[in-house]
Design a protein around this motif. Structure first.
Motif, PDB file in Angstrom:
ATOM      1  N   CYS A  18       0.183   6.556  -4.735  1.00  0.00           N
ATOM      2  CA  CYS A  18       0.435   6.506  -2.794  1.00  0.00           C
ATOM      3  C   CYS A  18       2.055   7.258  -3.530  1.00  0.00           C
ATOM      4  O   CYS A  18       3.009   6.130  -3.670  1.00  0.00           O
ATOM      5  CB  CYS A  18      -0.206   5.405  -2.727  1.00  0.00           C
ATOM      6  SG  CYS A  18      -0.173   5.574  -0.777  1.00  0.00           S
TER       7      CYS A  18
ATOM      8  N   ASP B 241       3.227   6.345  -0.624  1.00  0.00           N
ATOM      9  CA  ASP B 241       3.360   4.989   0.679  1.00  0.00           C
ATOM     10  C   ASP B 241       3.183   3.758   0.040  1.00  0.00           C
ATOM     11  O   ASP B 241       3.187   2.623   1.001  1.00  0.00           O
ATOM     12  CB  ASP B 241       2.688   5.200   2.460  1.00  0.00           C
ATOM     13  CG  ASP B 241       2.510   6.023   3.071  1.00  0.00           C
ATOM     14  OD1 ASP B 241       3.768   7.236   2.944  1.00  0.00           O
ATOM     15  OD2 ASP B 241       1.954   6.993   3.700  1.00  0.00           O
TER      16      ASP B 241
ATOM     17  N   MET C 211       1.303   2.077  -0.939  1.00  0.00           N
ATOM     18  CA  MET C 211      -0.427   1.755  -0.698  1.00  0.00           C
ATOM     19  C   MET C 211      -0.913   1.110  -2.139  1.00  0.00           C
ATOM     20  O   MET C 211      -1.632  -0.430  -2.447  1.00  0.00           O
ATOM     21  CB  MET C 211      -1.251   1.967  -0.343  1.00  0.00           C
ATOM     22  CG  MET C 211      -1.111   2.992   0.758  1.00  0.00           C
ATOM     23  SD  MET C 211      -2.162   4.537   1.713  1.00  0.00           S
ATOM     24  CE  MET C 211      -1.842   4.378   3.722  1.00  0.00           C
TER      25      MET C 211
ATOM     26  N   VAL D   3      -6.849   4.427   2.973  1.00  0.00           N
ATOM     27  CA  VAL D   3      -7.306   4.733   2.279  1.00  0.00           C
ATOM     28  C   VAL D   3      -8.829   4.610   2.147  1.00  0.00           C
ATOM     29  O   VAL D   3      -9.687   3.773   2.350  1.00  0.00           O
ATOM     30  CB  VAL D   3      -6.650   3.906   0.917  1.00  0.00           C
ATOM     31  CG1 VAL D   3      -6.954   4.221  -0.041  1.00  0.00           C
ATOM     32  CG2 VAL D   3      -5.523   4.060   0.536  1.00  0.00           C
TER      33      VAL D   3
ATOM     34  N   HIS E 281      -5.974   8.651  -5.139  1.00  0.00           N
ATOM     35  CA  HIS E 281      -5.693   8.402  -4.000  1.00  0.00           C
ATOM     36  C   HIS E 281      -5.733   9.406  -3.043  1.00  0.00           C
ATOM     37  O   HIS E 281      -5.426   9.979  -2.902  1.00  0.00           O
ATOM     38  CB  HIS E 281      -4.771   7.866  -4.363  1.00  0.00           C
ATOM     39  CG  HIS E 281      -4.187   7.037  -2.881  1.00  0.00           C
ATOM     40  ND1 HIS E 281      -3.611   5.698  -2.660  1.00  0.00           N
ATOM     41  CD2 HIS E 281      -3.110   7.143  -1.878  1.00  0.00           C
ATOM     42  CE1 HIS E 281      -3.905   5.042  -1.558  1.00  0.00           C
ATOM     43  NE2 HIS E 281      -2.848   6.200  -0.845  1.00  0.00           N
TER      44      HIS E 281
ATOM     45  N   MET F  60      -6.257   8.600   0.669  1.00  0.00           N
ATOM     46  CA  MET F  60      -5.511   8.554   2.429  1.00  0.00           C
ATOM     47  C   MET F  60      -6.872   8.770   3.740  1.00  0.00           C
ATOM     48  O   MET F  60      -7.466  10.241   3.409  1.00  0.00           O
ATOM     49  CB  MET F  60      -4.334   8.533   2.636  1.00  0.00           C
ATOM     50  CG  MET F  60      -3.445   7.754   1.713  1.00  0.00           C
ATOM     51  SD  MET F  60      -2.059   7.495   2.162  1.00  0.00           S
ATOM     52  CE  MET F  60      -1.004   9.297   1.357  1.00  0.00           C
TER      53      MET F  60
HETATM   54 CU    CU Z   1      -1.270   5.996   0.370  1.00  0.00          CU
END
Ligand code: CU
Length: 665
Positions: free
Chosen positions: A100, A102, A104, A248, A283, A285
């Protein structure tokens, strides 16, 4: 149940039993080696107030570990106030990288507490033999292994409920050992709705669901040779991140390894382990559940890593040494498709991680020289070669618009060296260490493309031509251990050169609607981070344990401005009553106002806070069945608070009543 091992090569903070153990072991030089390697010690089930807590909740109790929270799930660990890009997190020595952009999905989110035997926390440059590109330290999550012992089967059933968030946990574990074959297996499920903050307000999008399946096995080929394997499959779904603009849909991790181990090879070499591993993280989102989304986005990411390590342990005279070679190859890619509200406009596509490839191979040498019964000297060095770049031609061409003379792939040389001296004087242990190490820029820092950071509201672009970051580290530690009390004090100081951080570039225009601007990663001339911890323990009236912790940190950039995400002065005190089957405890945790915050990186003044937690536990026995029950109340006073490490100041959980049940069959 879960033990926490703290590398005594770094800091004393965590557990005084370890220090006492070191002390006792220092009498025999042979045993000294084992203790210094891991300083292994335990928080066994009866002493742990919440056995089914998440790994994150467990980690946050440790002295030099903090967690950055973006929601109720998958908190990002930091060591010595350094986050993912400056630390190493491995599972049984395996390298795994998040998928990710970001953050996460820290590596710690792909395992369950019941998978683990202990967590090895190493502070600083010499933190973890398996780490690469780390300066702040390393976490190695050691998996449960039943081992080759007399035949035994152990089955546990685990269940928990927490009132705040209607949080349900259920799981079962199996451990079978015999002289020829062993296996561990488990399945674990967690589900929580949105939690409530201290004023009874619901923190929207803080729900999550997680399923984890785990197996480990070992087969003995001969008296000295064995093979071992691991498979972990972890799926988190419908995970909300209230501090971010997206959630997510699913985060899937498949983690596999196969290793060959040989013991007692010769007089000099006593253990040799070679492990092959592969992991795949996917992953996805999701912003479809958020109201008022200006522009819907699809942002999938993936990270695949294949690697191996081969580690040889030996002993020659007064030298205890480790030689380790490791290599890995990682592919990280992430993309973003933006769908304008007006269907007449075409969707926009971007590679945020343009199929980034990293190959790294390195050699680690570690030698612990026992000078005499009172003095040891440890030297550790790692040299590695890294080749990284972007495989996507589209991504390469895009980055070339910003860096016309960049090459698609580049080579980097990395190395670190550290030394630590330990002196034992009756009840006192003194340590002093120095080190120097470098790290390559992370995929985001080198090749990230328009990654939006909701903390400072900037978009970030990497720079493939960044120099390696380096740091000089100095650390000292003092510990006094008596039968009824102990005191330890430790400190570490990092002086960085070419410190990597994003700085605004006003010539670039933003892509995200409402973003304040674009930052580009750069090398700052220098920066510093200082950490200090004081821990005390006092045992009285046989069953009472009183523990205290004080922590202080400071981080500054080249202009003496505060670095972001540096913990303010924090404290905790706990009183526990521990008697064979019954335990009870109360603890208070708090921090002072975060005065040295970094406004440049989106931080604001975090007010002081404290919270109170309490718990009781009892081990029952009904024939062959032995249930352990733990009941507790967290944040008893129902305070509404957030800490310096809560992304965008999202409030933490208000009052929470929990019950944990573990049954040994
Ligand atoms: Cu993410």
């Amino acid at each position: 149940m879960i033990k926490t091992a703290l590398c005594t090569g770094c800091c004393f903070g965590l557990n005084f039993l370890a220090i006492a153990q070191n002390k006792a072991d220092s009498i025999k030089s042979r045993e000294l080696k084992e203790v210094v390697v891991t300083g292994k010690t335990g928080l066994d089930s009866i002493n742990e107030s919440k056995p089914l807590s998440s790994i994150d909740e467990h980690l946050q109790k440790l002295s030099n570990v903090n967690l950055i929270k973006r929601g109720g799930y998958a908190w990002e660990p930091t060591i010595n106030n350094m986050a993912t890009e400056r630390i190493s997190v491995t599972i049984d020595g395996m390298k795994i990288f998040c998928a990710c952009t970001d953050r996460m999905d820290p590596v710690t989110s792909y395992v369950e507490i019941l998978n683990l035997d202990n967590i090895h926390v190493g502070s600083g440059l010499a933190g973890n033999l398996h780490s690469t590109n780390s300066i702040g330290g390393g976490l190695d999550l050691k998996l449960q292994k039943a081992g080759f012992h007399a035949q035994k089967l152990n089955v546990t059933l685990n269940s928990a409920y927490e009132t705040n968030g209607n949080y349900r946990i259920i799981g079962s574990g199996l451990a079978y050992s015999s002289l020829k074959f062993y296996t561990n297996a488990g399945i674990f499920y967690r589900k929580s709705d949105d939690y409530k903050a201290g004023d009874n307000s619901t923190v929207n999008f803080s729900q999550f669901e997680k399923l984890n399946m785990f197996t480990n096995f070992g087969y003995r080929l001969s008296a000295q040779k064995s093979i071992e394997g691991t498979v972990i499959y972890d799926v988190a779904s419908n995970v909300g991140y209230p501090a971010l603009t997206m959630d997510v849909k699913s985060a899937k991790g498949l983690i596999t390894s196969l290793s060959y181990r040989q013991e007692n090879i010769s007089e000099v070499f006593f253990n040799w382990e070679t492990k092959l591993y592969f992991n795949n993280i996917i992953h996805v989102m999701d912003d479809t559940k958020r109201p008022n989304v200006a522009m819907h986005m699809d942002m999938p990411g993936k990270s695949r890593t294949g690697g191996y390590y081969s580690t040889l342990n030996g002993r020659l005279g007064k030298h205890n040494f480790v030689i380790s070679h490791d290599s890995y190859y990682n592919q990280s890619s992430a993309e973003m498709t933006m769908y304008p509200k007006d269907a007449a406009n075409k969707p926009m596509f971007m590679y945020t991680w343009p199929d980034i490839r990293t190959f790294n191979t390195g050699l680690t040498l570690d030698d612990r020289y026992i000078i005499d019964l009172k003095n040891t000297l440890q030297l550790t060095t790692k040299t590695s070669f890294q080749r990284d770049g972007v495989e996507s031609t589209f991504g390469y061409n895009t980055l070339q618009m910003y860096y016309p003379d960049m090459t698609q792939y580049q080579n980097r040389g990395l190395w670190s060296v550290s030394g630590k001296y330990t002196h034992y004087l009756q009840d006192i242990q003194l340590k002093a260490g120095v080190g120097y190490g470098t790290r390559a820029p992370s995929p985001t820092e080198a090749y990230g493309f328009y990654l939006y950071n909701s903390f400072d509201n900037y978009e970030y672009i990497g720079d493939p031509q960044l120099k390696n970051e380096s740091s000089v580290e100095g650390n000292i530690a003092f510990a006094l251990t008596k039968p009824t009390y102990s005191i330890s004090l430790d400190g570490s100081y990092f002086y960085f050169s070419n410190y990597i951080i994003g700085k605004p570039n006003t010539s670039l225009s933003t892509m995200t609607i409402g973003a304040s601007g674009v930052k580009v990663y750069q090398n700052l001339n220098h920066a510093t981070i200082f950490n200090a911890n004081l821990n005390t323990k006092y045992i009285f009236l046989k069953y009472f344990h009183w523990l205290n912790h004080l922590g202080y940190s400071q981080g500054q950039d080249n202009k003496n401005n505060p670095l972001p995400l540096i913990a303010p002065f924090s404290y905790s005190t706990s009183l526990d009553y521990v008697n064979k089957k019954f335990s009870a405890g109360v603890d208070l945790q708090g921090a002072t106002k975060q005065v040295n915050y970094s406004a440049e990186y989106g931080e604001d003044l975090t007010p002081a806070y404290f919270i109170v937690n309490t718990s009781v536990g009892y081990d029952f026995i009904f024939g062959h069945v032995a249930p352990t029950v733990k009941i507790g109340i967290e944040n008893v006073l129902d305070r509404k608070y957030s800490t310096y490490a809560d992304w965008n100041n999202i409030p933490r959980k208000g009052r929470n009543v929990y019950i944990n049940l573990k049954i040994n069959l």
